[in-house]
Design a protein around this motif. Structure first.
Motif, PDB file in Angstrom:
ATOM      1  N   ILE A  48       0.778  -1.109   0.177  1.00  0.00           N
ATOM      2  CA  ILE A  48       0.160   0.049  -0.089  1.00  0.00           C
ATOM      3  C   ILE A  48       0.898   1.071   0.071  1.00  0.00           C
ATOM      4  O   ILE A  48       1.472   1.748   0.988  1.00  0.00           O
ATOM      5  N   GLU A  49       0.979   1.969  -1.164  1.00  0.00           N
ATOM      6  CA  GLU A  49       1.999   3.049  -1.329  1.00  0.00           C
ATOM      7  C   GLU A  49       1.300   4.226  -0.827  1.00  0.00           C
ATOM      8  O   GLU A  49       1.020   5.094  -1.677  1.00  0.00           O
ATOM      9  N   THR A  50       1.524   4.453   0.585  1.00  0.00           N
ATOM     10  CA  THR A  50       1.261   5.649   1.217  1.00  0.00           C
ATOM     11  C   THR A  50       1.895   6.895   0.931  1.00  0.00           C
ATOM     12  O   THR A  50       3.082   6.583   0.462  1.00  0.00           O
ATOM     13  N   GLY A  51       1.552   7.994   1.229  1.00  0.00           N
ATOM     14  CA  GLY A  51       2.520   9.253   1.062  1.00  0.00           C
ATOM     15  C   GLY A  51       4.061   8.991   2.055  1.00  0.00           C
ATOM     16  O   GLY A  51       4.951   9.097   1.063  1.00  0.00           O
ATOM     17  N   ASN A  52       3.714   8.642   3.130  1.00  0.00           N
ATOM     18  CA  ASN A  52       4.961   8.423   3.966  1.00  0.00           C
ATOM     19  C   ASN A  52       5.734   7.094   3.478  1.00  0.00           C
ATOM     20  O   ASN A  52       7.062   7.288   3.607  1.00  0.00           O
ATOM     21  N   TYR A  53       5.265   6.312   3.104  1.00  0.00           N
ATOM     22  CA  TYR A  53       5.720   5.103   2.550  1.00  0.00           C
ATOM     23  C   TYR A  53       6.617   5.520   1.140  1.00  0.00           C
ATOM     24  O   TYR A  53       7.878   4.924   1.052  1.00  0.00           O
ATOM     25  N   ASN A  54       5.962   6.082   0.302  1.00  0.00           N
ATOM     26  CA  ASN A  54       6.840   6.621  -0.760  1.00  0.00           C
ATOM     27  C   ASN A  54       8.032   7.614  -0.549  1.00  0.00           C
ATOM     28  O   ASN A  54       8.996   7.433  -1.262  1.00  0.00           O
ATOM     29  N   LYS A  55       7.725   8.352   0.513  1.00  0.00           N
ATOM     30  CA  LYS A  55       8.917   9.160   0.876  1.00  0.00           C
ATOM     31  C   LYS A  55      10.089   8.361   1.548  1.00  0.00           C
ATOM     32  O   LYS A  55      11.172   8.795   1.139  1.00  0.00           O
ATOM     33  N   SER A  56       9.997   7.265   2.234  1.00  0.00           N
ATOM     34  CA  SER A  56      10.922   6.522   2.600  1.00  0.00           C
ATOM     35  C   SER A  56      11.718   5.732   1.492  1.00  0.00           C
ATOM     36  O   SER A  56      12.752   5.521   1.776  1.00  0.00           O
ATOM     37  N   MET A  57      10.794   5.348   0.465  1.00  0.00           N
ATOM     38  CA  MET A  57      11.188   4.636  -0.668  1.00  0.00           C
ATOM     39  C   MET A  57      12.292   5.593  -1.456  1.00  0.00           C
ATOM     40  O   MET A  57      13.193   5.135  -1.925  1.00  0.00           O
ATOM     41  N   ASP A  58      11.858   6.995  -1.606  1.00  0.00           N
ATOM     42  CA  ASP A  58      12.543   7.679  -2.164  1.00  0.00           C
ATOM     43  C   ASP A  58      13.802   8.166  -1.684  1.00  0.00           C
ATOM     44  O   ASP A  58      14.808   8.346  -2.350  1.00  0.00           O
ATOM     45  N   LYS A  59      14.103   8.327  -0.254  1.00  0.00           N
ATOM     46  CA  LYS A  59      14.942   8.682   0.469  1.00  0.00           C
ATOM     47  C   LYS A  59      15.937   7.454   0.729  1.00  0.00           C
ATOM     48  O   LYS A  59      17.142   7.634   0.970  1.00  0.00           O
ATOM     49  N   GLY A  60      15.309   6.109   0.582  1.00  0.00           N
ATOM     50  CA  GLY A  60      16.002   5.069   0.809  1.00  0.00           C
ATOM     51  C   GLY A  60      16.261   4.817   2.441  1.00  0.00           C
ATOM     52  O   GLY A  60      17.061   4.098   2.642  1.00  0.00           O
ATOM     53  N   VAL A  61      15.765   5.487   3.191  1.00  0.00           N
ATOM     54  CA  VAL A  61      15.776   5.560   4.654  1.00  0.00           C
ATOM     55  C   VAL A  61      14.496   5.579   5.323  1.00  0.00           C
ATOM     56  O   VAL A  61      13.466   6.073   4.664  1.00  0.00           O
ATOM     57  N   MET A  62      14.220   5.273   6.548  1.00  0.00           N
ATOM     58  CA  MET A  62      13.047   5.237   7.120  1.00  0.00           C
ATOM     59  C   MET A  62      12.615   6.646   7.584  1.00  0.00           C
ATOM     60  O   MET A  62      13.416   7.243   8.253  1.00  0.00           O
ATOM     61  N   VAL A  63      11.454   7.151   7.040  1.00  0.00           N
ATOM     62  CA  VAL A  63      11.082   8.625   7.523  1.00  0.00           C
ATOM     63  C   VAL A  63      10.431   8.635   8.712  1.00  0.00           C
ATOM     64  O   VAL A  63       9.442   7.872   8.931  1.00  0.00           O
ATOM     65  N   PRO A  64      10.662   9.540   9.669  1.00  0.00           N
ATOM     66  CA  PRO A  64       9.917   9.521  10.758  1.00  0.00           C
ATOM     67  C   PRO A  64       8.313   9.803  10.694  1.00  0.00           C
ATOM     68  O   PRO A  64       7.792  10.607   9.993  1.00  0.00           O
ATOM     69  N   THR A  65       7.778   8.903  11.215  1.00  0.00           N
ATOM     70  CA  THR A  65       6.071   9.001  11.415  1.00  0.00           C
ATOM     71  C   THR A  65       5.843   8.762  12.811  1.00  0.00           C
ATOM     72  O   THR A  65       6.713   8.346  13.769  1.00  0.00           O
ATOM     73  N   ILE A  66       4.454   8.864  13.288  1.00  0.00           N
ATOM     74  CA  ILE A  66       3.911   8.493  14.318  1.00  0.00           C
ATOM     75  C   ILE A  66       4.044   6.880  14.349  1.00  0.00           C
ATOM     76  O   ILE A  66       3.085   6.294  13.670  1.00  0.00           O
ATOM     77  N   THR A  67       4.269   6.230  15.520  1.00  0.00           N
ATOM     78  CA  THR A  67       4.431   4.943  15.508  1.00  0.00           C
ATOM     79  C   THR A  67       3.850   4.452  16.835  1.00  0.00           C
ATOM     80  O   THR A  67       3.561   5.110  17.715  1.00  0.00           O
ATOM     81  N   LEU A  68       3.492   3.272  16.737  1.00  0.00           N
ATOM     82  CA  LEU A  68       2.871   2.534  18.013  1.00  0.00           C
ATOM     83  C   LEU A  68       4.010   2.082  19.067  1.00  0.00           C
ATOM     84  O   LEU A  68       4.032   2.388  20.349  1.00  0.00           O
ATOM     85  N   GLY A  69       5.200   1.671  18.555  1.00  0.00           N
ATOM     86  CA  GLY A  69       6.310   1.262  19.282  1.00  0.00           C
ATOM     87  C   GLY A  69       7.367   2.228  18.917  1.00  0.00           C
ATOM     88  O   GLY A  69       7.582   3.130  18.105  1.00  0.00           O
ATOM     89  N   LYS A  70       8.709   1.793  19.603  1.00  0.00           N
ATOM     90  CA  LYS A  70       9.810   2.603  19.256  1.00  0.00           C
ATOM     91  C   LYS A  70      10.472   2.059  18.007  1.00  0.00           C
ATOM     92  O   LYS A  70      10.276   0.951  17.475  1.00  0.00           O
ATOM     93  N   VAL A  71      11.735   2.956  17.357  1.00  0.00           N
ATOM     94  CA  VAL A  71      12.535   2.282  16.504  1.00  0.00           C
ATOM     95  C   VAL A  71      13.734   1.785  17.084  1.00  0.00           C
ATOM     96  O   VAL A  71      14.502   2.444  17.840  1.00  0.00           O
ATOM     97  N   GLU A  72      14.217   0.761  16.341  1.00  0.00           N
ATOM     98  CA  GLU A  72      15.467   0.199  16.923  1.00  0.00           C
ATOM     99  C   GLU A  72      16.513   0.137  15.861  1.00  0.00           C
ATOM    100  O   GLU A  72      16.034   0.399  14.589  1.00  0.00           O
ATOM    101  N   PRO A  73      17.760   0.331  15.953  1.00  0.00           N
ATOM    102  CA  PRO A  73      18.453   0.336  17.191  1.00  0.00           C
ATOM    103  C   PRO A  73      18.602   1.773  17.854  1.00  0.00           C
ATOM    104  O   PRO A  73      18.999   1.904  19.023  1.00  0.00           O
ATOM    105  N   LYS A  74      18.222   2.739  17.062  1.00  0.00           N
ATOM    106  CA  LYS A  74      18.224   4.068  17.492  1.00  0.00           C
ATOM    107  C   LYS A  74      17.083   4.758  17.340  1.00  0.00           C
ATOM    108  O   LYS A  74      16.568   4.824  16.288  1.00  0.00           O
ATOM    109  N   ASP A  75      16.291   4.956  18.461  1.00  0.00           N
ATOM    110  CA  ASP A  75      14.986   5.491  18.479  1.00  0.00           C
ATOM    111  C   ASP A  75      14.858   7.022  17.875  1.00  0.00           C
ATOM    112  O   ASP A  75      15.988   7.597  17.767  1.00  0.00           O
ATOM    113  N   TRP A  76      13.662   7.352  17.728  1.00  0.00           N
ATOM    114  CA  TRP A  76      13.630   8.896  17.209  1.00  0.00           C
ATOM    115  C   TRP A  76      14.021   9.878  17.913  1.00  0.00           C
ATOM    116  O   TRP A  76      14.059   9.826  19.196  1.00  0.00           O
ATOM    117  N   SER A  77      14.826  10.776  17.590  1.00  0.00           N
ATOM    118  CA  SER A  77      15.305  12.052  18.085  1.00  0.00           C
ATOM    119  C   SER A  77      14.223  12.938  18.412  1.00  0.00           C
ATOM    120  O   SER A  77      13.286  12.752  17.732  1.00  0.00           O
TER     121      SER A  77
END
Length: 240
Positions: free
Chosen positions: A164-193
């Motif tokens: 499902i190619e949402t707006g934030n998903y496509n941003k992450s695809m274009d940049k090649g890295v995980m784009v910060p979004t609202i999440t249920l849990g934390k991000v590993e190994p380094k959580d959001w700053s």
């Protein structure tokens, strides 16, 4: 009794420890104040026990469930048991973000599907938790959604899938890295700053990875198909 007039003409009263006409307050009021103070002390003590001490959720030096699970997973005895009994689950939760269409499904044994089963069965669910960088979602529920469709037609079965190619998903695809979004849990190994948290709030939440609903009549050419979650945000999708 002293009165204050605040902006907006809202009136707040500050109560003294004296009653009407300046006499001392009722002893019952004094007892009530002492009781409130004791309750406040009790709340502070409970807060320390539940949150601030070394065995609390925040400050505990014990391994969290994820770390404990990783240690168990890497235990040689556990690995040996996995290889012997759990052959099909090692890659069950791995990322599967490929797109494919109408792959024919066959059975090793000579069995068929009844001819009267016709139509498509579409499932939505988490399928991608990592992009080009080392970061990944700690919670499987934060993985980006994918639609998987099984089409039954006269005894044959085909399999299709697409993210499902949402707006934030496509941003992450274009940049090649995980784009910060609202999440249920934390991000590993380094959580959001802190700055990434602000960016995530701005990006919002659009990961509709739970269910697929059809709105409208039974005719597939009339109505809408939407991917949804508990969050009040949906994506309209084409079932084909």
């Amino acid at each position: 009794q002293a009165s204050f007039i605040m902006p907006g003409q809202l009136k707040y009263n500050q109560l003294s420890n004296r009653g009407k006409d300046g006499e001392k307050a009722n002893p019952e009021n004094r007892s009530y104040q002492v009781l409130c103070f004791l309750l406040l002390c009790l709340c502070v003590l409970l807060t320390y026990i539940l949150i601030l001490n070394k065995d609390s959720i925040i400050c505990s030096d014990k391994d969290d469930p994820v770390q404990s699970q990783e240690k168990l997973k890497n235990n040689p005895k556990t690995l040996e048991t996995e290889k012997e009994y759990n052959k099909g689950w090692s890659s069950f939760l791995d990322d599967e973000a490929s797109t494919f269409s109408n792959l024919p499904l066959t059975w090793a044994k000579n069995r068929t599907i009844p001819d009267w089963i016709r139509g498509s069965y579409i499932k939505n669910g988490p399928s991608r938790k990592q992009f080009g960088d080392s970061r990944h979602y700690a919670s499987y529920l934060d993985s980006w959604g994918k639609l998987n469709k099984f089409t039954f037609n006269g005894g044959s079965v085909s399999f299709s899938g697409r993210m499902i190619e949402t707006g934030n998903y496509n941003k992450s695809m274009d940049k090649g890295v995980m784009v910060p979004t609202i999440t249920l849990g934390k991000v590993e190994p380094k959580d959001w700053s802190l700055m990434e948290v602000m960016e995530g709030i701005n990006n919002g939440f659009d990961n509709t990875n739970v269910m697929l609903w059809k709105l409208g009549p039974d005719d597939r050419n009339i109505g809408e198909y939407i991917a949804v979650t508990d969050y009040p945000y949906v994506h309209e999708v084409d079932p084909d």
